[in-house]
Scaffold this motif. Structure first.
Motif, PDB file in Angstrom:
ATOM      1  N   PRO A 180       2.163   5.197  -1.801  1.00 41.59           N
ATOM      2  CA  PRO A 180       3.327   3.297  -2.135  1.00 41.59           C
ATOM      3  C   PRO A 180       3.376   1.809  -0.851  1.00 41.59           C
ATOM      4  CG  PRO A 180       4.286   5.273  -3.264  1.00 41.59           C
ATOM      5  CD  PRO A 180       3.463   5.862  -2.382  1.00 41.59           C
ATOM      6  N   LEU A 181       2.540   1.011  -0.907  1.00 38.22           N
ATOM      7  CA  LEU A 181       3.212   0.299   0.315  1.00 38.22           C
ATOM      8  C   LEU A 181       3.786  -1.039   0.030  1.00 38.22           C
ATOM      9  CD1 LEU A 181       1.596  -0.562   2.829  1.00 38.22           C
ATOM     10  CD2 LEU A 181      -0.016  -0.793   1.776  1.00 38.22           C
ATOM     11  N   TRP A 182       4.293  -1.168   1.155  1.00 38.82           N
ATOM     12  CA  TRP A 182       5.172  -2.781   0.969  1.00 38.82           C
ATOM     13  C   TRP A 182       4.507  -3.262   1.761  1.00 38.82           C
ATOM     14  CZ3 TRP A 182       7.441   2.085  -0.241  1.00 38.82           C
ATOM     15  CH2 TRP A 182       7.660   2.520  -1.409  1.00 38.82           C
ATOM     16  N   PHE A 183       4.292  -4.940   1.686  1.00 41.56           N
ATOM     17  CA  PHE A 183       4.326  -5.688   2.265  1.00 41.56           C
ATOM     18  C   PHE A 183       5.166  -6.173   2.948  1.00 41.56           C
ATOM     19  CE2 PHE A 183      -0.997  -4.600   1.506  1.00 41.56           C
ATOM     20  CZ  PHE A 183      -1.253  -4.356   3.287  1.00 41.56           C
ATOM     21  N   VAL A 184       5.850  -6.531   4.005  1.00 38.00           N
ATOM     22  CA  VAL A 184       6.983  -7.190   4.293  1.00 38.00           C
ATOM     23  C   VAL A 184       6.981  -8.175   5.079  1.00 38.00           C
ATOM     24  CG1 VAL A 184       9.493  -7.740   4.496  1.00 38.00           C
ATOM     25  CG2 VAL A 184       8.456  -5.623   3.115  1.00 38.00           C
ATOM     26  N   ASN A 185       6.613  -9.997   4.815  1.00 37.10           N
ATOM     27  CA  ASN A 185       6.494 -10.552   4.815  1.00 37.10           C
ATOM     28  C   ASN A 185       7.720 -12.257   5.299  1.00 37.10           C
ATOM     29  OD1 ASN A 185       3.826 -10.020   6.361  1.00 37.10           O
ATOM     30  ND2 ASN A 185       3.132 -10.924   4.418  1.00 37.10           N
ATOM     31  N   GLY A 186       7.964 -12.454   7.268  1.00 34.03           N
ATOM     32  CA  GLY A 186       9.257 -13.478   6.425  1.00 34.03           C
ATOM     33  C   GLY A 186       7.999 -15.108   6.008  1.00 34.03           C
ATOM     34  N   GLN A 187       8.680 -16.062   5.637  1.00 35.30           N
ATOM     35  CA  GLN A 187       8.267 -17.471   4.685  1.00 35.30           C
ATOM     36  C   GLN A 187       7.300 -17.546   6.465  1.00 35.30           C
ATOM     37  OE1 GLN A 187      10.748 -20.043   3.468  1.00 35.30           O
ATOM     38  NE2 GLN A 187       9.496 -21.401   2.199  1.00 35.30           N
ATOM     39  N   TRP A 188       8.002 -17.935   7.122  1.00 35.55           N
ATOM     40  CA  TRP A 188       7.174 -19.133   8.239  1.00 35.55           C
ATOM     41  C   TRP A 188       6.344 -17.714   8.913  1.00 35.55           C
ATOM     42  CZ3 TRP A 188      12.806 -20.766   8.233  1.00 35.55           C
ATOM     43  CH2 TRP A 188      13.126 -21.823   7.176  1.00 35.55           C
ATOM     44  N   ASP A 189       6.174 -16.759   9.406  1.00 32.42           N
ATOM     45  CA  ASP A 189       5.761 -15.717   9.617  1.00 32.42           C
ATOM     46  C   ASP A 189       3.750 -16.084  10.326  1.00 32.42           C
ATOM     47  OD1 ASP A 189       4.443 -13.297  10.850  1.00 32.42           O
ATOM     48  OD2 ASP A 189       4.964 -12.138   9.555  1.00 32.42           O
ATOM     49  N   GLN A 190       3.283 -15.555  11.485  1.00 31.74           N
ATOM     50  CA  GLN A 190       2.317 -16.716  11.747  1.00 31.74           C
ATOM     51  C   GLN A 190       1.526 -15.735  11.395  1.00 31.74           C
ATOM     52  OE1 GLN A 190       4.852 -15.722  13.994  1.00 31.74           O
ATOM     53  NE2 GLN A 190       4.304 -14.637  15.500  1.00 31.74           N
ATOM     54  N   LEU A 191       1.698 -14.068  11.310  1.00 34.59           N
ATOM     55  CA  LEU A 191       0.861 -13.641  10.591  1.00 34.59           C
ATOM     56  C   LEU A 191       0.693 -12.902   9.570  1.00 34.59           C
ATOM     57  CD1 LEU A 191       1.567 -10.151  13.584  1.00 34.59           C
ATOM     58  CD2 LEU A 191       0.081 -12.582  13.509  1.00 34.59           C
ATOM     59  N   ARG A 192       1.433 -14.177   8.643  1.00 33.32           N
ATOM     60  CA  ARG A 192       0.800 -13.919   7.147  1.00 33.32           C
ATOM     61  C   ARG A 192      -0.878 -14.156   6.547  1.00 33.32           C
ATOM     62  NH1 ARG A 192       4.548 -17.234   3.625  1.00 33.32           N
ATOM     63  NH2 ARG A 192       3.292 -15.906   1.824  1.00 33.32           N
ATOM     64  N   GLN A 203      -4.682  -0.591  -2.108  1.00 32.09           N
ATOM     65  CA  GLN A 203      -4.900  -0.083  -4.147  1.00 32.09           C
ATOM     66  C   GLN A 203      -3.614   0.195  -4.332  1.00 32.09           C
ATOM     67  OE1 GLN A 203      -7.919   2.200  -4.535  1.00 32.09           O
ATOM     68  NE2 GLN A 203      -7.676   3.193  -2.155  1.00 32.09           N
ATOM     69  N   HIS A 204      -2.501   0.545  -3.606  1.00 32.19           N
ATOM     70  CA  HIS A 204      -1.135   0.447  -3.896  1.00 32.19           C
ATOM     71  C   HIS A 204      -0.076  -0.260  -3.681  1.00 32.19           C
ATOM     72  CE1 HIS A 204      -2.794   4.314  -6.213  1.00 32.19           C
ATOM     73  NE2 HIS A 204      -3.814   4.577  -5.062  1.00 32.19           N
ATOM     74  N   ALA A 205      -0.161  -1.133  -3.364  1.00 34.78           N
ATOM     75  CA  ALA A 205       0.537  -2.398  -2.135  1.00 34.78           C
ATOM     76  C   ALA A 205       1.407  -3.719  -3.427  1.00 34.78           C
ATOM     77  CB  ALA A 205      -0.082  -2.891  -1.201  1.00 34.78           C
ATOM     78  N   GLU A 206       2.367  -3.502  -2.924  1.00 37.70           N
ATOM     79  CA  GLU A 206       3.548  -4.532  -3.141  1.00 37.70           C
ATOM     80  C   GLU A 206       3.941  -5.658  -2.330  1.00 37.70           C
ATOM     81  OE1 GLU A 206       6.873  -4.146  -5.563  1.00 37.70           O
ATOM     82  OE2 GLU A 206       5.998  -1.221  -5.636  1.00 37.70           O
ATOM     83  N   LEU A 207       3.536  -7.360  -2.171  1.00 36.05           N
ATOM     84  CA  LEU A 207       4.072  -8.086  -1.461  1.00 36.05           C
ATOM     85  C   LEU A 207       4.844  -8.722  -1.877  1.00 36.05           C
ATOM     86  CD1 LEU A 207       3.454  -9.517   1.295  1.00 36.05           C
ATOM     87  CD2 LEU A 207       2.481 -11.260  -0.551  1.00 36.05           C
ATOM     88  N   ILE A 208       6.404  -8.414  -0.569  1.00 33.61           N
ATOM     89  CA  ILE A 208       8.133  -8.860  -0.685  1.00 33.61           C
ATOM     90  C   ILE A 208       7.333  -9.822   0.588  1.00 33.61           C
ATOM     91  CG2 ILE A 208      10.226  -8.742  -0.539  1.00 33.61           C
ATOM     92  CD1 ILE A 208       9.484  -5.390  -1.081  1.00 33.61           C
ATOM     93  N   VAL A 209       8.372 -11.708   0.135  1.00 34.19           N
ATOM     94  CA  VAL A 209       7.689 -12.151   1.177  1.00 34.19           C
ATOM     95  C   VAL A 209       9.444 -12.891   0.985  1.00 34.19           C
ATOM     96  CG1 VAL A 209       7.373 -14.626   1.443  1.00 34.19           C
ATOM     97  CG2 VAL A 209       5.839 -13.339   1.127  1.00 34.19           C
ATOM     98  N   VAL A 210      10.149 -13.056   2.503  1.00 32.29           N
ATOM     99  CA  VAL A 210      11.674 -13.124   2.393  1.00 32.29           C
ATOM    100  C   VAL A 210      11.765 -14.944   2.838  1.00 32.29           C
ATOM    101  CG1 VAL A 210      13.670 -12.604   3.817  1.00 32.29           C
ATOM    102  CG2 VAL A 210      12.249 -10.963   3.205  1.00 32.29           C
ATOM    103  N   PRO A 211      12.455 -15.243   2.533  1.00 31.77           N
ATOM    104  CA  PRO A 211      12.302 -16.899   2.536  1.00 31.77           C
ATOM    105  C   PRO A 211      13.094 -17.267   3.161  1.00 31.77           C
ATOM    106  CG  PRO A 211      12.715 -16.509   0.305  1.00 31.77           C
ATOM    107  CD  PRO A 211      13.240 -15.369   0.451  1.00 31.77           C
TER     108      PRO A 211
END
Length: 241
Positions: A180-192, A203-211
């Motif tokens: 299980p893999l979770w990508f966590v990014n800030g909404q204003w992250d330059q590395l998106r 193959q087994h990822a979920e994406l969570i974007v923090v506003p």
């Protein structure tokens, strides 16, 4: 079995950036190891090398795996290194992985621009620390502001670390990750910039974007990140009962 947690910091900072998460995990009853990579924090006098960084991560993960399933979490540069590590051809003993603020391939124009900007800051009389401190004062809450730089800033390791990242084969590594893999990014992250590509390949990822959050998601929104750790921990606990 109790899930063990290994935390890997981003460039320039150190293990102290994870203090809020260490407190949360300790109170929850999950043993946690926050490492210092070569050239950073308590290891500031060492030279940064990829080999040394991977050895540090591997030592922490394998030590933790002797006691239970391991949740690995890396931020920024630490996240990029952990992608390469978790996606090795011979998979390490990682049961789950949170990759925070690291959905970008560190090559080409993007990496070159980042290095130019970093060298520009470094050329200022105070190596850009006045501007850095003012920015962090504005975006980080009081509860984590001191933590981010408590281990010192690895200014001397920054350029060599950035240059080293260009050899990582992140897409191949992502394709091989089967936990299980979770990508966590800030909404204003330059590395998106490669977020969609990473989601297609993994193959087994979920994406969570923090506003309303920048690249510094772990310290800017510590309680939100703790909640995301809870999601990962309960997922792993259910699968290892």
């Amino acid at each position: 079995m109790v899930v063990q947690v290994v935390l890997v910091h981003g460039i320039r900072t150190s293990a102290t950036m994870w203090r809020a998460q260490v407190e949360y995990l300790t109170n929850r009853g999950n043993p946690v190891t926050a490492v210092d990579l070569p050239g950073h924090g308590s290891r500031m006098t060492e030279d940064f090398t990829l080999e040394g960084a991977f050895a540090t991560i591997d030592s922490a993960v394998r030590g933790a795996a002797e006691r239970g399933p391991v949740l690995l979490s890396g931020h920024s540069m630490g996240g990029l290194l952990c992608i390469e590590y978790a996606g090795a051809e011979e998979p390490p003993p990682v049961a789950g992985f949170i990759a925070a603020s690291c959905t970008a391939i560190p090559r080409g124009v993007g990496l070159a621009t980042y290095r130019v900007l970093a060298r520009g800051f470094d050329s200022l009389p105070d190596r850009g620390m006045w501007l850095t401190d003012r920015m962090l004062d504005r975006i980080l809450p009081d509860e984590t502001r001191a933590d981010f730089g408590a281990g010192g800033y690895a200014l001397d390791a920054q350029d060599v670390a950035l240059r080293s990242l260009s050899v990582l084969d992140l897409l191949a590594a992502l394709h091989r990750i089967e936990v299980p893999l979770w990508f966590v990014n800030g909404q204003w992250d330059q590395l998106r910039v490669n977020e969609k590509l990473f989601m297609r390949v993994a193959q087994h990822a979920e994406l969570i974007v923090v506003p309303r959050t920048t690249h510094h998601v772990t310290v800017m929104r510590p309680r939100v990140f703790d909640a995301l750790l809870e999601v990962a921990l309960t997922t792993l606990e259910a699968s290892h009962r």
